[in-house]
Design an enzyme around this catalytic site. Structure first.
Site, PDB file in Angstrom:
ATOM      1  N   TYR A 150       0.809  -1.222   0.000  1.00 27.99           N
ATOM      2  CA  TYR A 150       0.000   0.000   0.000  1.00 27.99           C
ATOM      3  C   TYR A 150       0.842   1.273   0.000  1.00 27.99           C
ATOM      4  O   TYR A 150       0.279   2.372  -0.009  1.00 27.99           O
ATOM      5  CB  TYR A 150      -0.903   0.037   1.241  1.00 27.99           C
ATOM      6  CG  TYR A 150      -2.208  -0.689   1.071  1.00 27.99           C
ATOM      7  CD1 TYR A 150      -2.265  -1.904   0.408  1.00 27.99           C
ATOM      8  CD2 TYR A 150      -3.389  -0.162   1.567  1.00 27.99           C
ATOM      9  CE1 TYR A 150      -3.451  -2.577   0.253  1.00 27.99           C
ATOM     10  CE2 TYR A 150      -4.589  -0.828   1.415  1.00 27.99           C
ATOM     11  CZ  TYR A 150      -4.610  -2.040   0.763  1.00 27.99           C
ATOM     12  OH  TYR A 150      -5.797  -2.708   0.612  1.00 27.99           O
ATOM     13  N   LYS A 220       2.048 -13.738   5.916  1.00 29.75           N
ATOM     14  CA  LYS A 220       2.226 -14.741   4.852  1.00 29.75           C
ATOM     15  C   LYS A 220       3.730 -15.022   4.706  1.00 29.75           C
ATOM     16  O   LYS A 220       4.279 -15.026   3.605  1.00 29.75           O
ATOM     17  CB  LYS A 220       1.663 -14.224   3.526  1.00 29.75           C
ATOM     18  CG  LYS A 220       0.172 -14.384   3.356  1.00 29.75           C
ATOM     19  CD  LYS A 220      -0.311 -15.819   3.297  1.00 29.75           C
ATOM     20  CE  LYS A 220       0.068 -16.520   2.005  1.00 29.75           C
ATOM     21  NZ  LYS A 220      -0.433 -17.916   1.982  1.00 29.75           N
ATOM     22  N   ASP A 286      -3.974 -16.923   5.439  1.00 29.24           N
ATOM     23  CA  ASP A 286      -5.096 -17.684   4.873  1.00 29.24           C
ATOM     24  C   ASP A 286      -5.706 -18.594   5.931  1.00 29.24           C
ATOM     25  O   ASP A 286      -6.931 -18.724   6.045  1.00 29.24           O
ATOM     26  CB  ASP A 286      -4.694 -18.456   3.609  1.00 29.24           C
ATOM     27  CG  ASP A 286      -3.344 -19.120   3.726  1.00 29.24           C
ATOM     28  OD1 ASP A 286      -2.449 -18.545   4.360  1.00 29.24           O
ATOM     29  OD2 ASP A 286      -3.168 -20.222   3.186  1.00 29.24           O
ATOM     30  N   ASP A 310      -6.371  -5.185   5.740  1.00 27.54           N
ATOM     31  CA  ASP A 310      -7.518  -4.679   4.992  1.00 27.54           C
ATOM     32  C   ASP A 310      -8.565  -5.789   4.834  1.00 27.54           C
ATOM     33  O   ASP A 310      -9.752  -5.618   5.142  1.00 27.54           O
ATOM     34  CB  ASP A 310      -7.031  -4.196   3.619  1.00 27.54           C
ATOM     35  CG  ASP A 310      -7.991  -3.217   2.985  1.00 27.54           C
ATOM     36  OD1 ASP A 310      -9.038  -2.955   3.578  1.00 27.54           O
ATOM     37  OD2 ASP A 310      -7.699  -2.720   1.881  1.00 27.54           O
TER      38      ASP A 310
END
Ligand code: NAP
Length: 422
Positions: A150, A220, A286, A310
């Protein structure tokens, strides 16, 4: 009224009895939600403090209203007012199309270095939810707000800059993963140790102060080893070195999933609680999205990077009633700069009709009062919102999902909240 600015020294806010608080009304449904929200805030302050404390609201401009009045989307004067008075609150802002500004919200966060996006997510009794046990969801998300993909370092495919960057990556750094170099756009994902540490610090401090059982670092790192993986490692290292006596760390390189994993996680949680410590653990992003549905009780404070944050914020908000009710804030705990905000957008097709749900900005206001140390006001507002929803006299978004509910307008729902303060 002798109003003054809120000030900060060594990370501690000093809040006068009559603080000046800048507000941005917001575009679209901003006009519908701001006035009822202000009425709720003033009523709650009066209820708790009588005449001895009161907010001096100062309107500042941003978004379409600013553009129409000044020709600028985000006037410098508005940024200066937030810097001067530290604490501000805002409605939703239209994202300008063209004109060089990607998003006013991102611009505010980056210009003021508001590195924490704080999103508490809990269920209010009576709110329609897709979950069987929405009451198990009680989390506070610390989303890093200034780094990651971002940061806005992006290059459009087929431009000279992008072609040059692709060449450098391939020729100088031996990058082999650019499958179609002629038509590839490139985005850069900066993640720093300092950026990670200040976020993790805020999350752990919040957990200790609010007696929360755990902080989950969501990442991640299994795939993006040097960015997300470092976020996890720096997070654990920081917790172990700076909060040595206040935390347990567990699952350093493991992920918590599977039935056995949950037993172990429960045991670790019990051990930490028995020792009066906050458990620091991690979870791959995830898997985390599964866990919030399958084992929501496992997670309390959540620290994560910008993009994961987000997705996670909206997924969790949906679990407990959607974005019409989810509050949020963007904070720099060092400078004190903070903007409390409705987390939904401007919903243009609903604007000006006095029908939308004002709960998101009202609960953001409750967060603001907590941040200012006016905790009784915060609690009063939260309890009154909960009581208003429980009475089933609600705005259209809840009305359509509740049985035997009575439909109220935005302003009537605001008054309903005030009536529950008794
Ligand atoms: P949105 O404005 O949040 O609206 C999406 C839908 O959410 C609405 O159509 C409505 O659903 C529901 N909704 C949102 N707020 C509600 C409320 N207070 N009460 C009841 N229902 C509510 O998202 P969008 O349409 O994607 O974005 C519109 C504009 O807002 C864009 O310019 C976007 O960039 C901007 N935006 C700003 C912010 C911000 O300032 N923080 C955040 C997100 C988007 P139903 O139609 O199903 O009733």
């Amino acid at each position: 009224m002798n109003s003054e600015s809120i000030t900060i020294e060594n990370g501690e806010l000093t809040v006068p009895n009559y603080p000046i608080i800048p507000f941005i009304e917001g575009d679209g449904i901003g006009v519908d939600i701001w006035e009822p929200a202000k009425k709720v805030f003033d009523a709650a302050v009066e209820k708790v403090y009588g005449d001895s404390k009161k907010i001096d609201w100062l309107e500042i401009l941003a978004g379409e209203k600013a553009y129409h009045e000044t020709g600028e989307w985000l006037p410098q004067e508005s940024l200066d007012a937030i810097k001067k008075h530290l604490v501000a609150i805002k409605g939703p802002l239209t994202t300008p199309i063209g004109g060089g500004i990607r998003s006013l919200n991102v611009q505010l966060r980056q210009t003021l270095d508001l590195y924490v996006c704080l999103r508490p997510v809990r269920w209010f009794k009576g709110v329609p939810s897709p979950l069987v046990h929405p009451e198990y969801t009680d989390m506070v998300i610390f989303r890093e707000n200034t780094e990651d993909i971002y940061a806005g370092i992006e290059f459009q495919a087929e431009t000279p800059e992008c072609k040059r960057l692709v060449n450098i990556l391939q020729d100088d750094f031996g990058a082999r993963g650019i499958r179609f170099p002629e038509t590839t756009s490139i985005g850069i994902k900066p993640v720093s140790k300092q950026g990670t540490e200040r976020l993790i610090h805020s999350a752990i401090e919040y957990a200790i102060e609010h007696k929360k059982p755990s902080v989950t670092i969501v990442h991640k790192g299994n795939i993006m080893k040097f960015t997300e993986g470092s976020f996890k490692k720096w997070g654990y290292d920081y917790a172990e070195s700076q909060f040595k006596d206040q935390v347990f760390t567990w699952g350093m390189y493991d992920n918590i999933l599977s039935t056995d994993g949950i037993d172990a996680a429960n045991q670790a949680q019990e051990d930490a609680a028995a020792a009066g410590k906050v458990l620091i653990k991690d979870c791959i992003a995830d898997a985390f999205l599964q866990e919030i549905l399958l084992y929501p009780k496992q997670h309390s404070v959540v620290a994560t990077l910008n993009l994961n944050g987000d997705y996670i914020s909206d997924a969790l908000a949906a679990c407990v009633g959607g974005i019409g009710i989810a509050p949020g804030a963007n904070i720099n705990y060092n400078t004190g700069y903070s903007i409390f905000e409705a987390t939904h957008g401007t919903a243009p097709k609903l604007a000006g009709k006095d029908i939308v749900n004002p709960s998101s900005i009202i609960l953001s206001g409750a967060m603001m009062f907590e941040y200012m140390g006016w905790t009784e006001v915060a609690k009063l507002i939260e309890n009154a919102v909960e009581a208003a929803i429980a009475s089933k006299r609600v705005t259209f978004d809840f009305h359509r999902l509740m049985e035997n509910a009575e439909l109220l307008s935005t302003s009537e729902f605001g008054d309903e909240i005030i009536s529950k303060m008794n």
